[in-house]
Scaffold this active site. Structure first.
Site, short mmCIF file in Angstrom:
data_model
loop_
_atom_site.label_atom_id
_atom_site.label_comp_id
_atom_site.label_asym_id
_atom_site.label_seq_id
_atom_site.Cartn_x
_atom_site.Cartn_y
_atom_site.Cartn_z
N CYS A 191 -0.96 -0.29 -4.29
CA CYS A 191 -1.90 -1.51 -5.86
C CYS A 191 -1.05 -1.32 -6.80
CB CYS A 191 -3.49 -0.99 -6.15
SG CYS A 191 -4.01 -1.70 -3.97
N HIS A 225 -8.12 -0.09 -13.67
CA HIS A 225 -8.02 -0.59 -12.71
C HIS A 225 -8.91 -1.27 -12.17
CE1 HIS A 225 -6.01 -0.91 -8.86
NE2 HIS A 225 -6.43 0.13 -7.86
N GLU A 257 -12.09 6.45 -12.70
CA GLU A 257 -11.19 5.81 -13.76
C GLU A 257 -12.08 6.11 -15.15
OE1 GLU A 257 -8.75 2.07 -14.77
OE2 GLU A 257 -10.23 2.01 -13.71
N LYS A 289 -10.66 -8.06 -12.44
CA LYS A 289 -10.17 -8.61 -10.72
C LYS A 289 -11.87 -8.74 -11.19
CE LYS A 289 -8.11 -4.33 -8.81
NZ LYS A 289 -6.67 -3.39 -10.75
N HIS A 339 -8.75 -8.88 -6.37
CA HIS A 339 -7.82 -7.78 -6.23
C HIS A 339 -6.14 -8.01 -5.52
CE1 HIS A 339 -5.43 -4.00 -6.16
NE2 HIS A 339 -6.63 -3.22 -5.57
N PHE A 399 -3.97 3.34 -3.49
CA PHE A 399 -3.56 3.80 -1.94
C PHE A 399 -2.49 5.10 -1.49
CE2 PHE A 399 -6.46 2.21 0.48
CZ PHE A 399 -8.04 2.12 0.07
#
Length: 402
Positions: free
Chosen positions: A162, A294, A305, A326, A331, A390
């Protein structure tokens, strides 16, 4: 060290078929998430996504060319075409040797892979199309963009899940700063909305069945999207000499690794990336007015975050605007940071902060100004874009007005 600016942008996603349309949708707080429509969707437990609707590939490309283009490549080519046209750049023979492409992707030609697995394993075919490999390879989009526009400098793809787009744009920044290129088309593209793409993510149990609500107490997971965004990064003096319109300056970049867990984010890794981008840009925390988070809508990601932002910005965090787009475009995996960069440019150029839509209840662990549900008029001189992937891979960009 050479300064780097953005002189063109293009996009193609569920919110719009151009950067302008996508920006307008963000300003209006429009949601691109809906029911998925593809083969065997009824076999999935997750049936929503930010899918591009009404798309006719033959309206954009010759039929013969489409044999080489997976959808992720198509979307990148459309966005790159718009970005380059908007920049006013003419790629001459000389400039072409100093112009490159760096694009991010997490899945590459996943739709091509999915279709051909079906042919072999479900339909019992013993042959696949001879162009399967050129269609599915991760560098296909970057290579086709370079060929379409005669960009003969550095050209490659970045795959860091991502964070792919932010890592790609960070590499583009470095290429121009170091003098290896004067112009780089950069951003990202992904198209993973197919049976195999969704089925794999179902196994992680991080997907929402009813919507993306970042930072909200009712959030229950992420929602996938698809699309691309591409920007023209250009050396500042080169842009100024030709009288280009400058959209923003790419002021700083930082990347870190958590080195801790393959799926669970680490607050300290995120903190180090945010601090590093501020340091690289020469910005004090108080100079930043907006952070495009994010913000996936998962409980752990949003909480981690927000804690990292609070740790870095201190008391200024109470005055900082932090939103996750998002909630509108889903996403987009390796393409998500690029589409989110449009919101950062919009904040600097237009004084409009994109909202976090779907927000319905505050979470004490996410006690920031998340610009809930409606866009906001606000003048900001510097913004940041976070991407935490990830694998514990973090990439943060800082932009400022010129």
């Amino acid at each position: 060290m050479r300064r780097v600016v953005i002189t063109g942008q293009g996009a193609f996603c569920a919110l719009g078929a151009s950067a302008g349309e996508t920006g307008a949708a963000m300003r209006e707080g429009r949601c691109g998430i809906g029911e998925l429509d593809f083969a065997d969707v009824e076999r999935l437990s997750i049936r929503i996504g930010a899918q591009i609707r009404g798309y006719d590939p033959e309206a954009h490309f010759p039929k013969q060319a489409l044999t080489l283009y997976d959808p992720f490549t198509q979307y990148a080519l459309i966005a790159a075409r718009e970005a380059l046209a908007g920049s006013g750049l003419e790629i001459t023979e000389e400039l072409g040797e100093e112009a490159g492409v760096v694009l991010g992707t997490a899945g590459g030609g996943l739709q091509t892979q999915d279709e051909n697995y079906r042919d072999v394993f479900e339909r019992g075919k013993n042959r696949v199309h001879p162009f399967v490999v050129p269609r599915l390879m991760m560098n296909a989009a970057a290579s086709h963009v370079s060929m379409a526009h005669g960009l003969r400098g550095p050209a490659f793809s970045v795959a860091t899940a991502c964070a792919s787009s932010n890592h790609a744009m960070g590499q583009a920044l470095g290429l121009i700063r170091s003098g290896q290129a004067r112009v780089v088309l950069t951003g990202g593209s992904d198209s993973m909305l197919c049976f195999g793409g969704i089925k794999a993510w179902e196994g992680l149990r991080v997907m929402s069945k009813d919507g993306c609500r970042p930072f909200s107490a009712s959030r229950n997971g992420m929602v996938q999207g698809e699309g691309a965004a591409v920007f023209v990064f250009e050396e500042y003096e080169h842009a100024r000499a030709r009288g280009a319109e400058i959209l923003a300056e790419v002021a700083g970049f930082s990347m870190t690794s958590d080195a801790s867990d393959i799926v669970t984010p680490n607050q300290h890794g995120a903190e180090r990336a945010i601090r590093g981008a501020l340091r690289d840009a020469g910005l004090a925390p108080e100079a930043v007015g907006y952070v495009n988070a994010h913000g996936t809508g998962t409980t752990v990601n949003d909480r981690t975050e927000c804690a990292a932002i609070r740790a870095v910005f201190g008391a200024h965090a109470d005055r900082l605007m932090v939103s996750s787009t998002k909630s509108m475009h889903g996403h987009i995996m390796g393409g998500t940071g690029a589409v989110e960069m449009l919101a950062c440019v919009m904040a600097l150029r237009e004084g409009v902060i994109a909202p976090t839509i779907g927000y319905d209840a505050p979470d004490p662990d996410c006690d920031l100004d998340v610009v809930p549900n409606e866009a906001r008029a606000a003048r900001v001189g510097a913004v940041m874009s976070n991407a935490f992937a990830f694998g514990g891979l973090n990439a943060v960009l800082a932009l400022r007005a010129v």
